[in-house]
Design an enzyme around this catalytic site. Structure first.
Site, PDB file in Angstrom:
ATOM      1  N   HIS A 151      -0.956   0.102  -9.739  1.00  0.00           N
ATOM      2  CA  HIS A 151      -1.609  -0.867  -8.838  1.00  0.00           C
ATOM      3  C   HIS A 151      -2.050  -2.116  -9.614  1.00  0.00           C
ATOM      4  O   HIS A 151      -3.252  -2.453  -9.673  1.00  0.00           O
ATOM      5  CB  HIS A 151      -2.819  -0.221  -8.140  1.00  0.00           C
ATOM      6  CG  HIS A 151      -3.239  -0.952  -6.885  1.00  0.00           C
ATOM      7  ND1 HIS A 151      -3.596  -0.316  -5.728  1.00  0.00           N
ATOM      8  CD2 HIS A 151      -3.361  -2.287  -6.622  1.00  0.00           C
ATOM      9  CE1 HIS A 151      -3.940  -1.222  -4.806  1.00  0.00           C
ATOM     10  NE2 HIS A 151      -3.801  -2.426  -5.336  1.00  0.00           N
ATOM     11  N   ARG A 196       0.849  -1.190   0.000  1.00  0.00           N
ATOM     12  CA  ARG A 196       0.000   0.000   0.000  1.00  0.00           C
ATOM     13  C   ARG A 196       0.889   1.245   0.000  1.00  0.00           C
ATOM     14  O   ARG A 196       1.957   1.255   0.637  1.00  0.00           O
ATOM     15  CB  ARG A 196      -0.912   0.032   1.233  1.00  0.00           C
ATOM     16  CG  ARG A 196      -2.036  -0.999   1.214  1.00  0.00           C
ATOM     17  CD  ARG A 196      -3.087  -0.688   0.127  1.00  0.00           C
ATOM     18  NE  ARG A 196      -4.195  -1.626   0.145  1.00  0.00           N
ATOM     19  CZ  ARG A 196      -4.309  -2.682  -0.670  1.00  0.00           C
ATOM     20  NH1 ARG A 196      -3.374  -2.946  -1.570  1.00  0.00           N
ATOM     21  NH2 ARG A 196      -5.372  -3.458  -0.597  1.00  0.00           N
TER      22      ARG A 196
HETATM   23  P1  NDP Z   1      -1.353 -11.778   4.980  1.00  0.00           P
HETATM   24  O1  NDP Z   1      -2.329 -11.296   5.993  1.00  0.00           O
HETATM   25  O2  NDP Z   1      -1.412 -13.201   4.551  1.00  0.00           O
HETATM   26  O3  NDP Z   1       0.139 -11.514   5.485  1.00  0.00           O
HETATM   27  C1  NDP Z   1       0.508 -10.351   6.161  1.00  0.00           C
HETATM   28  C2  NDP Z   1       1.929 -10.526   6.674  1.00  0.00           C
HETATM   29  O4  NDP Z   1       2.354  -9.278   7.236  1.00  0.00           O
HETATM   30  C3  NDP Z   1       2.040 -11.574   7.799  1.00  0.00           C
HETATM   31  O5  NDP Z   1       3.252 -12.269   7.694  1.00  0.00           O
HETATM   32  C4  NDP Z   1       2.023 -10.698   9.050  1.00  0.00           C
HETATM   33  O6  NDP Z   1       2.679 -11.271  10.179  1.00  0.00           O
HETATM   34  C5  NDP Z   1       2.817  -9.504   8.562  1.00  0.00           C
HETATM   35  N1  NDP Z   1       2.541  -8.342   9.419  1.00  0.00           N
HETATM   36  C6  NDP Z   1       1.364  -7.732   9.688  1.00  0.00           C
HETATM   37  N2  NDP Z   1       1.543  -6.727  10.561  1.00  0.00           N
HETATM   38  C7  NDP Z   1       2.853  -6.711  10.874  1.00  0.00           C
HETATM   39  C8  NDP Z   1       3.645  -5.938  11.752  1.00  0.00           C
HETATM   40  N3  NDP Z   1       3.128  -4.951  12.490  1.00  0.00           N
HETATM   41  N4  NDP Z   1       4.976  -6.235  11.833  1.00  0.00           N
HETATM   42  C9  NDP Z   1       5.513  -7.229  11.117  1.00  0.00           C
HETATM   43  N5  NDP Z   1       4.816  -8.012  10.245  1.00  0.00           N
HETATM   44  C10 NDP Z   1       3.497  -7.754  10.141  1.00  0.00           C
HETATM   45  O7  NDP Z   1      -1.527 -10.808   3.717  1.00  0.00           O
HETATM   46  P2  NDP Z   1      -1.235 -11.139   2.161  1.00  0.00           P
HETATM   47  O8  NDP Z   1       0.118 -11.726   2.051  1.00  0.00           O
HETATM   48  O9  NDP Z   1      -2.377 -11.873   1.576  1.00  0.00           O
HETATM   49  O10 NDP Z   1      -1.274  -9.644   1.551  1.00  0.00           O
HETATM   50  C11 NDP Z   1      -0.377  -8.646   1.999  1.00  0.00           C
HETATM   51  C12 NDP Z   1      -0.789  -7.287   1.461  1.00  0.00           C
HETATM   52  O11 NDP Z   1      -0.496  -7.187   0.068  1.00  0.00           O
HETATM   53  C13 NDP Z   1      -2.287  -6.973   1.513  1.00  0.00           C
HETATM   54  O12 NDP Z   1      -2.680  -6.575   2.818  1.00  0.00           O
HETATM   55  C14 NDP Z   1      -2.421  -5.847   0.508  1.00  0.00           C
HETATM   56  O13 NDP Z   1      -2.242  -4.599   1.128  1.00  0.00           O
HETATM   57  C15 NDP Z   1      -1.260  -6.099  -0.460  1.00  0.00           C
HETATM   58  N6  NDP Z   1      -1.749  -6.447  -1.805  1.00  0.00           N
HETATM   59  C16 NDP Z   1      -1.453  -5.624  -2.858  1.00  0.00           C
HETATM   60  C17 NDP Z   1      -1.868  -5.915  -4.133  1.00  0.00           C
HETATM   61  C18 NDP Z   1      -1.490  -5.052  -5.291  1.00  0.00           C
HETATM   62  O14 NDP Z   1      -1.959  -5.276  -6.413  1.00  0.00           O
HETATM   63  N7  NDP Z   1      -0.603  -4.086  -5.122  1.00  0.00           N
HETATM   64  C19 NDP Z   1      -2.677  -7.113  -4.402  1.00  0.00           C
HETATM   65  C20 NDP Z   1      -2.905  -7.949  -3.250  1.00  0.00           C
HETATM   66  C21 NDP Z   1      -2.464  -7.603  -2.002  1.00  0.00           C
HETATM   67  P3  NDP Z   1       2.169 -12.648  10.833  1.00  0.00           P
HETATM   68  O15 NDP Z   1       2.631 -13.720   9.849  1.00  0.00           O
HETATM   69  O16 NDP Z   1       2.864 -12.716  12.124  1.00  0.00           O
HETATM   70  O17 NDP Z   1       0.672 -12.545  10.908  1.00  0.00           O
HETATM   71  C1  OXD Z   2      -5.717  -6.305  -2.914  1.00  0.00           C
HETATM   72  C2  OXD Z   2      -5.388  -5.338  -3.940  1.00  0.00           C
HETATM   73  O1  OXD Z   2      -5.531  -6.025  -1.738  1.00  0.00           O
HETATM   74  O2  OXD Z   2      -5.827  -5.509  -5.086  1.00  0.00           O
HETATM   75  O3  OXD Z   2      -6.172  -7.411  -3.262  1.00  0.00           O
HETATM   76  O4  OXD Z   2      -4.658  -4.383  -3.676  1.00  0.00           O
END
Ligand code: NDP
Ligand code: OXD
Length: 309
Positions: A272, A224
């Site tokens: 994006h 993001r």
């Molecule tokens: P998940 O919820 O599966 O994974 C999130 C990861 O971030 C976990 O490992 C979590 O830790 C870690 N995390 C969360 N908060 C913290 C923190 N404070 N400190 C350290 N680590 C932290 O999410 P996804 O992998 O499915 O997606 C990640 C992000 O990718 C989405 O939230 C979205 O914003 C972005 N995205 C962007 C897209 C684009 O087109 N640009 C498309 C799809 C997604 P823990 O393992 O301990 O829970």
């Molecule tokens: C998502 C995205 O979070 O598209 O899936 O950014």
């Protein structure tokens, strides 16, 4: 069973196709685009909805987010007691691995320089670089981050990853917590951000963290826009501490025409698109979870609003 769909932003035109395909996947359901005043639905499927849609979902058994990130949804007031379920992978992990792998190799193999040279009609061979000098740190080791970490390691790079709670991943050095972030950054030249946007992660790529990275660093942000402090990224590029960045997400989207990122040739911008929701797989996953809930079974991907993801 009634399912209500409400899409905002770039999803809006896809509404009718989702209605048709979700009806095919769940023939017993009455699926429709939400209109104010509609009868309450049993399930809701949404992306960037208006507040009024969420207020109308107080009787829903679940609210499905048509993407992986729920920051947009959690900014609104959710109907109390209605679980929010996000998409898990559905093909986005592979798209992310392709995107990050491309950005990393393009930088490491200096194609960014060769593109500029070719545009200027220059034939100049640059010294080859060694992967050992390009350790990669992945922030976020969830569904997407863990897959990207493994795919980058398979390309021969040294990979470390950071998560909130301790994780184990074969072939990847893992870190967690605040000290863990500092330790990872000190050993990292290329940072890939795949964190959810939460109060804890907003602005995480700022002067303090960027300066901890190895000199000549590179940032790939596919999570993001608000993870990055724009001015601090630009300052680190000006000082030469960062060599460049590939950015897919921005604080304001579309990125406004006058934004300084457009002017900096060391920044590669995409709109994006690093991982777009693959519609068919997403509908299949949502339909599968609805069947499980109807059968009284547990489902994965349930968001914890207090944690923010
Ligand atoms: P998940 O919820 O599966 O994974 C999130 C990861 O971030 C976990 O490992 C979590 O830790 C870690 N995390 C969360 N908060 C913290 C923190 N404070 N400190 C350290 N680590 C932290 O999410 P996804 O992998 O499915 O997606 C990640 C992000 O990718 C989405 O939230 C979205 O914003 C972005 N995205 C962007 C897209 C684009 O087109 N640009 C498309 C799809 C997604 P823990 O393992 O301990 O829970
Ligand atoms: C998502 C995205 O979070 O598209 O899936 O950014």
């Amino acid at each position: 069973m009634k399912i209500s769909i409400c899409f905002g932003g770039m999803f809006t035109p896809q509404g009718p196709t989702w209605v048709a395909e979700l009806t095919q996947a769940l023939p017993q359901a009455e699926v429709g685009i939400w209109h104010p005043g509609d009868k309450p639905a049993d399930y809701a499927v949404t992306w960037l909805p208006p507040q009024a849609f969420l207020e109308a979902q107080s009787e829903a058994k679940a609210l499905f987010n048509a993407g992986a990130g729920v920051d947009g949804l959690l900014k609104l007031r959710l109907a109390p007691g209605v679980p929010v379920i996000r998409l898990e992978d559905v093909g986005m992990a592979e798209q992310m691995a392709d995107y990050v792998g491309h950005a990393l190799l393009r930088h490491f193999r200096q194609f960014d320089h060769y593109e500029a040279q070719a545009a200027a009609g220059q034939w100049r061979q640059r010294l080859a670089q060694d992967k050992v000098d390009f350790p990669v740190g992945i922030l976020g080791l969830g569904v997407l981050g863990a897959h990207v970490a493994k795919s980058i390691a398979a390309l021969g790079f040294t990979v470390a990853g950071w998560s909130r709670t301790p994780r184990h991943l074969d072939g990847v050095a893992t870190f967690s917590g605040k000290q863990g972030l500092d330790d990872l950054l000190a050993a990292t030249r290329v940072v890939v951000c795949l964190l959810p946007l939460t109060p804890d992660t907003e602005g995480i790529l700022c002067a303090r963290t960027i300066e901890r990275m190895r000199a000549g660093g590179y940032i790939i942000n596919v999570a993001r826009g608000a993870h990055v402090v724009d001015e601090d990224l630009l300052a680190a590029l000006s000082s030469g501490h960062l060599a460049g960045a590939t950015l897919d997400v921005f604080r304001e989207e579309p990125l406004p025409p006058g934004h300084p990122f457009w002017q900096d040739r060391r920044i590669t911008i995409t709109p994006h698109v690093s991982a777009s929701t693959p519609r068919r797989a997403a509908i299949e996953q949502i339909a599968g979870k609805i069947r499980r809930i109807e059968a009284g079974l547990e489902v994965t991907g349930v968001v914890d609003p207090a944690r923010g993801y």
